[in-house]
Write an enzyme that holds these catalytic residues in place. Sequence first.
Site, PDB file in Angstrom:
ATOM      1  N   GLU A  52      15.919 -41.270 -34.176  1.00 28.32           N
ATOM      2  CA  GLU A  52      15.710 -42.196 -32.948  1.00 28.32           C
ATOM      3  C   GLU A  52      17.188 -42.907 -32.732  1.00 28.32           C
ATOM      4  O   GLU A  52      17.606 -43.503 -31.979  1.00 28.32           O
ATOM      5  CB  GLU A  52      14.645 -43.285 -33.467  1.00 28.32           C
ATOM      6  N   CYS A  79       3.774 -34.823 -10.991  1.00 27.46           N
ATOM      7  CA  CYS A  79       3.305 -35.810 -12.086  1.00 27.46           C
ATOM      8  C   CYS A  79       2.146 -35.804 -12.507  1.00 27.46           C
ATOM      9  O   CYS A  79       0.856 -35.866 -11.702  1.00 27.46           O
ATOM     10  CB  CYS A  79       3.871 -36.931 -11.565  1.00 27.46           C
ATOM     11  N   CYS A 126       7.220 -36.998  -8.370  1.00 24.98           N
ATOM     12  CA  CYS A 126       5.618 -37.389  -8.239  1.00 24.98           C
ATOM     13  C   CYS A 126       4.938 -36.214  -7.890  1.00 24.98           C
ATOM     14  O   CYS A 126       3.653 -36.234  -8.129  1.00 24.98           O
ATOM     15  CB  CYS A 126       5.869 -38.378  -7.129  1.00 24.98           C
ATOM     16  N   CYS A 150       9.257 -39.119 -14.600  1.00 25.02           N
ATOM     17  CA  CYS A 150       9.293 -40.153 -13.695  1.00 25.02           C
ATOM     18  C   CYS A 150      10.561 -40.683 -13.947  1.00 25.02           C
ATOM     19  O   CYS A 150      11.148 -41.571 -14.615  1.00 25.02           O
ATOM     20  CB  CYS A 150       8.475 -41.190 -14.450  1.00 25.02           C
TER      21      CYS A 150
HETATM   22 FE1  SF4 Z   1       6.494 -42.001 -11.872  1.00 23.49          FE
HETATM   23 FE2  SF4 Z   1       4.460 -40.312 -11.866  1.00 23.49          FE
HETATM   24 FE3  SF4 Z   1       4.222 -42.499 -10.527  1.00 23.49          FE
HETATM   25 FE4  SF4 Z   1       5.609 -40.883  -9.506  1.00 23.49          FE
HETATM   26  S1  SF4 Z   1       3.582 -40.593  -9.714  1.00 23.49           S
HETATM   27  S2  SF4 Z   1       6.635 -42.875  -9.845  1.00 23.49           S
HETATM   28  S3  SF4 Z   1       6.503 -39.821 -11.661  1.00 23.49           S
HETATM   29  S4  SF4 Z   1       4.346 -42.100 -12.578  1.00 23.49           S
END
Ligand code: SF4
Length: 374
Positions: free
Chosen positions: A46, A212, A209, A202
Amino acid sequence: MQDEVEVWRPEGLSRLRRLAIKWFSENGRKLPWRITSDPYAIWVSEIMLQQTQVATVIPFYHRFLESFPDVVSLADASLDDVYRHWAGLGYYRRARQMHQAAKVVQKEHAGVFPTDFQRVHELPGIGRYTAGAILSFSADQRQPIVEANTQRLYARLLHLKQETTSKAGQSHLWTFAELVLPKQKGSGGVNQALMEIGSQVCLPKNPLCMVCPLSDLCPTFKSGSQAKIPVPKRPKDFTDLREIALVIHDAKDRFLMRRCASDERWAGLWDFPRFDVTPCKTEASEAAHVAMQFRERFGKSVLIGQKLHELKHAVTRYRILLKGYEAEIDSSVRAKWKEDVETVWADADELSNLALSSSGKRLWNTVLRNRNDV
Ligand code: SF4
Protein backbone atom coordinates in the site's frame (compact mmCIF):
# COMPACT_ATOMS: atom_id res chain seq x y z
CA MET A 1 -29.44 13.62 -3.84
CA GLN A 2 -29.23 10.50 -1.75
CA ASP A 3 -32.84 9.42 -2.36
CA GLU A 4 -32.54 9.78 -6.13
CA VAL A 5 -29.63 7.40 -6.46
CA GLU A 6 -30.30 3.66 -6.49
CA VAL A 7 -27.03 2.64 -4.89
CA TRP A 8 -27.98 4.32 -1.61
CA ARG A 9 -30.93 1.90 -1.23
CA PRO A 10 -30.37 -1.53 0.39
CA GLU A 11 -31.42 -3.47 -2.73
CA GLY A 12 -29.15 -1.27 -4.90
CA LEU A 13 -26.26 -1.84 -2.50
CA SER A 14 -26.59 -5.61 -2.43
CA ARG A 15 -26.87 -5.73 -6.24
CA LEU A 16 -23.79 -3.56 -6.54
CA ARG A 17 -21.84 -5.91 -4.25
CA ARG A 18 -22.89 -8.99 -6.18
CA LEU A 19 -22.02 -7.47 -9.56
CA ALA A 20 -18.68 -6.16 -8.34
CA ILE A 21 -17.60 -9.45 -6.75
CA LYS A 22 -18.60 -11.46 -9.83
CA TRP A 23 -16.72 -9.10 -12.15
CA PHE A 24 -13.66 -9.16 -9.90
CA SER A 25 -13.57 -12.95 -9.74
CA GLU A 26 -13.47 -13.04 -13.55
CA ASN A 27 -11.37 -9.96 -14.29
CA GLY A 28 -9.34 -8.97 -11.22
CA ARG A 29 -5.57 -8.84 -11.71
CA LYS A 30 -3.58 -11.44 -9.78
CA LEU A 31 -1.25 -9.13 -7.89
CA PRO A 32 1.30 -10.48 -5.37
CA TRP A 33 -0.15 -8.56 -2.41
CA ARG A 34 -3.58 -10.02 -3.14
CA ILE A 35 -2.48 -13.55 -2.35
CA THR A 36 -1.31 -12.85 1.19
CA SER A 37 -3.08 -12.06 4.42
CA ASP A 38 0.11 -10.78 6.08
CA PRO A 39 -0.70 -7.21 7.22
CA TYR A 40 3.00 -6.27 7.01
CA ALA A 41 3.27 -7.29 3.33
CA ILE A 42 -0.02 -5.55 2.53
CA TRP A 43 1.21 -2.43 4.30
CA VAL A 44 4.44 -2.47 2.23
CA SER A 45 2.40 -2.75 -0.98
CA GLU A 46 0.00 0.00 0.00
CA ILE A 47 2.80 2.43 0.80
CA MET A 48 4.68 1.61 -2.40
CA LEU A 49 1.53 2.01 -4.47
CA GLN A 50 1.05 5.57 -3.29
CA GLN A 51 2.02 7.70 -6.30
CA THR A 52 3.62 4.73 -8.10
CA GLN A 53 2.23 2.45 -10.82
CA VAL A 54 1.51 -1.23 -10.12
CA ALA A 55 3.98 -2.49 -12.77
CA THR A 56 6.79 -0.41 -11.25
CA VAL A 57 5.98 -1.52 -7.72
CA ILE A 58 5.98 -5.32 -8.28
CA PRO A 59 9.79 -5.90 -8.50
CA PHE A 60 10.44 -3.42 -5.66
CA TYR A 61 7.83 -5.18 -3.51
CA HIS A 62 9.50 -8.59 -3.99
CA ARG A 63 13.02 -7.24 -3.37
CA PHE A 64 11.92 -5.29 -0.28
CA LEU A 65 10.23 -8.34 1.27
CA GLU A 66 13.22 -10.53 0.50
CA SER A 67 15.49 -8.15 2.43
CA PHE A 68 12.97 -7.17 5.12
CA PRO A 69 10.61 -10.14 5.42
CA ASP A 70 8.88 -8.88 8.55
CA VAL A 71 8.34 -5.75 10.55
CA VAL A 72 11.19 -6.51 12.98
CA SER A 73 13.76 -6.89 10.19
CA LEU A 74 12.63 -3.53 8.83
CA ALA A 75 12.87 -1.91 12.27
CA ASP A 76 16.39 -3.32 12.76
CA ALA A 77 17.66 -2.10 9.37
CA SER A 78 19.48 1.21 9.01
CA LEU A 79 17.57 4.02 7.31
CA ASP A 80 20.25 4.16 4.61
CA ASP A 81 19.69 0.46 3.86
CA VAL A 82 15.91 1.06 3.62
CA TYR A 83 16.56 4.01 1.30
CA ARG A 84 18.77 1.84 -0.88
CA HIS A 85 15.89 -0.59 -1.37
CA TRP A 86 13.61 2.32 -2.12
CA ALA A 87 15.90 3.99 -4.69
CA GLY A 88 13.96 4.23 -7.94
CA LEU A 89 10.55 4.51 -6.31
CA GLY A 90 11.02 8.16 -5.31
CA TYR A 91 9.07 9.96 -2.59
CA TYR A 92 11.54 8.77 0.06
CA ARG A 93 9.39 10.21 2.81
CA ARG A 94 7.28 7.06 2.50
CA ALA A 95 10.32 4.86 3.21
CA ARG A 96 11.37 6.99 6.17
CA GLN A 97 7.91 6.85 7.71
CA MET A 98 7.69 3.08 7.20
CA HIS A 99 10.99 2.69 8.98
CA GLN A 100 9.72 4.87 11.86
CA ALA A 101 6.44 2.94 11.98
CA ALA A 102 8.29 -0.41 12.07
CA LYS A 103 10.26 0.83 15.09
CA VAL A 104 6.99 1.80 16.82
CA VAL A 105 5.53 -1.66 16.11
CA GLN A 106 8.69 -3.27 17.46
CA LYS A 107 8.72 -1.17 20.61
CA GLU A 108 5.05 -0.73 21.43
CA HIS A 109 3.44 -3.84 19.90
CA ALA A 110 6.17 -6.42 20.57
CA GLY A 111 6.96 -6.61 16.85
CA VAL A 112 3.46 -7.77 15.93
CA PHE A 113 1.56 -5.62 13.44
CA PRO A 114 -1.54 -4.31 15.30
CA THR A 115 -5.03 -5.34 14.24
CA ASP A 116 -6.91 -2.49 15.91
CA PHE A 117 -7.80 0.34 13.51
CA GLN A 118 -6.81 3.13 15.89
CA ARG A 119 -3.43 1.55 16.66
CA VAL A 120 -2.71 1.12 12.95
CA HIS A 121 -3.88 4.63 12.08
CA GLU A 122 -1.57 6.11 14.72
CA LEU A 123 1.54 4.70 13.04
CA PRO A 124 3.68 7.21 11.07
CA GLY A 125 2.64 7.54 7.43
CA ILE A 126 -0.59 5.54 7.79
CA GLY A 127 -3.71 7.53 6.99
CA ARG A 128 -7.35 6.57 7.23
CA TYR A 129 -7.41 4.85 3.84
CA THR A 130 -4.21 2.85 4.37
CA ALA A 131 -5.22 1.69 7.86
CA GLY A 132 -8.59 0.55 6.51
CA ALA A 133 -7.04 -1.17 3.50
CA ILE A 134 -4.50 -3.12 5.60
CA LEU A 135 -7.14 -4.41 8.02
CA SER A 136 -9.79 -4.99 5.40
CA PHE A 137 -7.48 -6.97 3.08
CA SER A 138 -5.53 -8.86 5.75
CA ALA A 139 -8.26 -9.63 8.27
CA ASP A 140 -11.50 -8.97 6.38
CA GLN A 141 -12.43 -6.27 8.87
CA ARG A 142 -15.40 -4.09 7.95
CA GLN A 143 -13.31 -0.99 7.20
CA PRO A 144 -14.44 1.55 4.60
CA ILE A 145 -11.81 2.74 2.17
CA VAL A 146 -11.71 5.75 -0.13
CA GLU A 147 -8.65 6.27 -2.32
CA ALA A 148 -8.18 7.78 -5.77
CA ASN A 149 -9.91 4.97 -7.68
CA THR A 150 -12.85 4.35 -5.36
CA GLN A 151 -13.24 8.09 -4.88
CA ARG A 152 -13.80 8.54 -8.63
CA LEU A 153 -16.00 5.43 -8.89
CA TYR A 154 -18.17 6.40 -5.90
CA ALA A 155 -18.48 10.01 -7.08
CA ARG A 156 -19.91 8.71 -10.37
CA LEU A 157 -22.14 6.09 -8.74
CA LEU A 158 -23.51 8.80 -6.44
CA HIS A 159 -23.56 11.49 -9.14
CA LEU A 160 -21.72 13.61 -6.60
CA LYS A 161 -22.11 17.33 -7.26
CA GLN A 162 -19.49 18.47 -4.74
CA GLU A 163 -15.73 18.39 -5.27
CA THR A 164 -14.52 15.03 -3.98
CA THR A 165 -11.99 16.68 -1.66
CA SER A 166 -14.53 19.11 -0.13
CA LYS A 167 -15.80 18.41 3.37
CA ALA A 168 -19.29 17.58 2.11
CA GLY A 169 -17.90 15.46 -0.73
CA GLN A 170 -15.66 13.47 1.61
CA SER A 171 -18.52 12.96 4.02
CA HIS A 172 -20.75 11.47 1.27
CA LEU A 173 -17.94 9.29 -0.05
CA TRP A 174 -16.91 7.83 3.30
CA THR A 175 -20.53 7.26 4.31
CA PHE A 176 -21.11 5.39 1.08
CA ALA A 177 -17.83 3.46 1.43
CA GLU A 178 -19.09 2.11 4.75
CA LEU A 179 -22.64 1.44 3.57
CA VAL A 180 -21.43 -0.56 0.60
CA LEU A 181 -19.71 -3.13 2.83
CA PRO A 182 -21.60 -6.27 3.86
CA LYS A 183 -22.63 -6.43 7.50
CA GLN A 184 -21.08 -9.85 8.05
CA LYS A 185 -17.95 -11.09 6.30
CA GLY A 186 -16.66 -10.24 2.82
CA SER A 187 -15.66 -6.59 3.23
CA GLY A 188 -12.10 -7.21 2.04
CA GLY A 189 -13.35 -8.75 -1.21
CA VAL A 190 -15.88 -5.97 -1.84
CA ASN A 191 -13.25 -3.29 -1.24
CA GLN A 192 -10.78 -5.04 -3.57
CA ALA A 193 -13.41 -5.46 -6.26
CA LEU A 194 -14.54 -1.84 -6.16
CA MET A 195 -10.96 -0.55 -6.17
CA GLU A 196 -10.24 -2.69 -9.20
CA ILE A 197 -13.33 -1.48 -11.07
CA GLY A 198 -12.31 2.09 -10.24
CA SER A 199 -8.79 1.50 -11.50
CA GLN A 200 -9.47 -0.67 -14.58
CA VAL A 201 -12.93 0.40 -15.79
CA CYS A 202 -14.05 3.71 -14.31
CA LEU A 203 -11.05 5.55 -15.76
CA PRO A 204 -10.54 9.28 -15.15
CA LYS A 205 -10.95 10.06 -18.86
CA ASN A 206 -13.17 7.99 -21.14
CA PRO A 207 -14.38 5.44 -18.56
CA LEU A 208 -15.21 2.06 -20.08
CA CYS A 209 -18.93 2.28 -19.33
CA MET A 210 -19.90 -0.16 -22.08
CA VAL A 211 -18.14 -2.99 -20.25
CA CYS A 212 -18.73 -1.74 -16.72
CA PRO A 213 -20.55 -4.24 -14.49
CA LEU A 214 -22.17 -1.37 -12.59
CA SER A 215 -23.51 0.66 -15.52
CA ASP A 216 -27.16 -0.24 -14.75
CA LEU A 217 -26.74 1.36 -11.35
CA CYS A 218 -24.78 4.41 -12.47
CA PRO A 219 -26.62 7.73 -12.77
CA THR A 220 -23.53 9.42 -14.23
CA PHE A 221 -23.52 6.94 -17.11
CA LYS A 222 -27.27 7.30 -17.59
CA SER A 223 -27.02 11.09 -17.77
CA GLY A 224 -23.89 11.02 -19.95
CA SER A 225 -22.04 13.26 -17.46
CA GLN A 226 -18.87 11.19 -17.03
CA ALA A 227 -16.69 14.13 -18.12
CA LYS A 228 -18.21 16.39 -15.47
CA ILE A 229 -18.04 14.00 -12.52
CA PRO A 230 -15.95 13.96 -10.40
CA VAL A 231 -16.27 17.75 -10.35
CA PRO A 232 -12.81 19.06 -11.37
CA LYS A 233 -10.65 20.47 -8.61
CA ARG A 234 -9.82 24.16 -8.56
CA PRO A 235 -6.22 24.71 -9.70
CA LYS A 236 -3.61 24.83 -6.95
CA ASP A 237 -2.10 28.14 -5.85
CA PHE A 238 1.63 27.70 -6.34
CA THR A 239 4.43 29.65 -4.70
CA ASP A 240 7.41 30.22 -7.00
CA LEU A 241 10.89 29.66 -5.57
CA ARG A 242 14.39 29.86 -7.05
CA GLU A 243 17.24 27.78 -5.65
CA ILE A 244 20.90 27.19 -6.42
CA ALA A 245 22.69 23.89 -5.81
CA LEU A 246 26.49 23.79 -5.80
CA VAL A 247 28.52 20.97 -7.33
CA ILE A 248 31.83 21.22 -5.46
CA HIS A 249 34.52 18.64 -6.04
CA ASP A 250 38.04 18.39 -4.71
CA ALA A 251 41.37 17.35 -6.21
CA LYS A 252 40.59 13.67 -5.44
CA ASP A 253 37.35 13.99 -7.40
CA ARG A 254 35.16 13.81 -4.33
CA PHE A 255 31.92 15.79 -4.16
CA LEU A 256 30.59 17.67 -1.17
CA MET A 257 27.21 16.24 -0.22
CA ARG A 258 24.91 17.22 2.56
CA ARG A 259 22.15 15.27 4.31
CA CYS A 260 18.89 17.25 4.48
CA ALA A 261 17.80 18.00 8.05
CA SER A 262 14.56 16.61 9.48
CA ASP A 263 12.73 19.92 9.07
CA GLU A 264 13.72 20.33 5.41
CA ARG A 265 12.23 19.07 2.19
CA TRP A 266 13.71 15.61 1.45
CA ALA A 267 14.51 15.13 5.13
CA GLY A 268 17.17 12.45 5.58
CA LEU A 269 18.11 12.35 1.89
CA TRP A 270 21.41 13.53 0.45
CA ASP A 271 21.71 16.58 -1.73
CA PHE A 272 24.23 19.00 -3.17
CA PRO A 273 24.49 22.07 -0.92
CA ARG A 274 21.42 24.05 -1.90
CA PHE A 275 20.38 27.62 -1.19
CA ASP A 276 17.26 29.71 -1.63
CA VAL A 277 17.83 32.73 -3.91
CA THR A 278 14.20 33.74 -4.40
CA PRO A 279 14.69 37.28 -3.07
CA CYS A 280 17.61 38.02 -5.47
CA LYS A 281 16.99 40.13 -8.56
CA THR A 282 20.12 39.34 -10.64
CA GLU A 283 22.47 36.39 -11.16
CA ALA A 284 25.32 38.41 -9.61
CA SER A 285 23.30 39.02 -6.47
CA GLU A 286 22.32 35.33 -6.41
CA ALA A 287 25.99 34.31 -6.44
CA ALA A 288 26.80 36.72 -3.60
CA HIS A 289 23.78 35.52 -1.62
CA VAL A 290 24.81 31.88 -2.04
CA ALA A 291 28.41 32.62 -1.01
CA MET A 292 27.11 34.34 2.12
CA GLN A 293 24.74 31.47 3.00
CA PHE A 294 27.52 28.94 2.36
CA ARG A 295 29.74 30.77 4.82
CA GLU A 296 26.94 30.86 7.40
CA ARG A 297 26.21 27.16 6.99
CA PHE A 298 29.72 25.72 6.66
CA GLY A 299 31.95 28.51 7.99
CA LYS A 300 34.01 28.56 4.75
CA SER A 301 34.32 30.58 1.55
CA VAL A 302 33.20 29.32 -1.83
CA LEU A 303 33.81 30.51 -5.36
CA ILE A 304 30.83 30.07 -7.70
CA GLY A 305 31.74 28.92 -11.23
CA GLN A 306 29.73 28.20 -14.36
CA LYS A 307 26.12 27.17 -14.56
CA LEU A 308 25.59 23.44 -15.28
CA HIS A 309 21.88 23.16 -15.65
CA GLU A 310 18.45 24.53 -14.84
CA LEU A 311 15.42 22.50 -14.03
CA LYS A 312 11.87 23.26 -13.04
CA HIS A 313 10.07 20.99 -10.64
CA ALA A 314 7.15 21.13 -8.26
CA VAL A 315 7.03 19.94 -4.66
CA THR A 316 3.70 20.16 -2.84
CA ARG A 317 2.61 23.79 -3.36
CA TYR A 318 6.02 25.04 -4.49
CA ARG A 319 7.15 25.53 -8.09
CA ILE A 320 10.93 25.55 -7.99
CA LEU A 321 13.47 26.69 -10.53
CA LEU A 322 16.72 24.94 -9.54
CA LYS A 323 20.01 26.07 -11.03
CA GLY A 324 23.08 23.90 -10.61
CA TYR A 325 26.50 25.61 -10.56
CA GLU A 326 30.03 24.35 -10.38
CA ALA A 327 31.84 25.82 -7.39
CA GLU A 328 35.24 25.59 -5.73
CA ILE A 329 36.67 25.85 -2.28
CA ASP A 330 40.30 26.48 -1.50
CA SER A 331 42.41 23.28 -1.21
CA SER A 332 43.70 24.32 2.23
CA VAL A 333 40.11 24.71 3.41
CA ARG A 334 39.29 21.29 1.94
CA ALA A 335 42.28 19.72 3.70
CA LYS A 336 40.93 20.83 7.07
CA TRP A 337 37.32 19.92 6.33
CA LYS A 338 35.96 17.42 8.85
CA GLU A 339 33.21 15.13 7.63
CA ASP A 340 30.29 14.40 9.95
CA VAL A 341 26.94 12.64 9.70
CA GLU A 342 25.50 15.64 7.86
CA THR A 343 28.25 16.30 5.30
CA VAL A 344 30.47 13.91 3.37
CA TRP A 345 32.90 14.06 0.44
CA ALA A 346 31.76 11.23 -1.81
CA ASP A 347 33.43 9.85 -4.93
CA ALA A 348 31.33 9.10 -8.00
CA ASP A 349 30.61 5.50 -6.96
CA GLU A 350 29.68 6.44 -3.42
CA LEU A 351 27.55 9.30 -4.65
CA SER A 352 25.66 7.05 -7.03
CA ASN A 353 24.77 4.84 -4.06
CA LEU A 354 23.53 7.66 -1.83
CA ALA A 355 19.77 8.19 -1.49
CA LEU A 356 19.56 11.52 -3.29
CA SER A 357 16.72 14.01 -3.52
CA SER A 358 14.99 13.63 -6.90
CA SER A 359 16.24 17.00 -8.18
CA GLY A 360 19.71 16.27 -6.73
CA LYS A 361 19.73 13.03 -8.72
CA ARG A 362 18.87 14.91 -11.90
CA LEU A 363 21.71 17.35 -11.25
CA TRP A 364 24.08 14.43 -10.66
CA ASN A 365 22.98 12.88 -13.97
CA THR A 366 23.84 16.18 -15.70
CA VAL A 367 27.29 16.13 -14.09
CA LEU A 368 27.84 12.54 -15.30
CA ARG A 369 26.61 13.38 -18.80
CA ASN A 370 28.95 16.39 -19.01
CA ARG A 371 31.87 14.20 -17.95
CA ASN A 372 31.09 11.58 -20.55
CA ASP A 373 30.89 14.29 -23.22
CA VAL A 374 34.36 15.61 -22.45
FE1 SF4 B 1 -17.82 4.55 -14.07
FE2 SF4 B 1 -19.17 2.36 -14.62
FE3 SF4 B 1 -20.45 4.63 -14.16
FE4 SF4 B 1 -19.09 4.33 -16.38
S1 SF4 B 1 -20.86 3.16 -15.80
S2 SF4 B 1 -19.07 6.10 -15.06
S3 SF4 B 1 -17.36 3.09 -15.71
S4 SF4 B 1 -19.22 3.47 -12.71
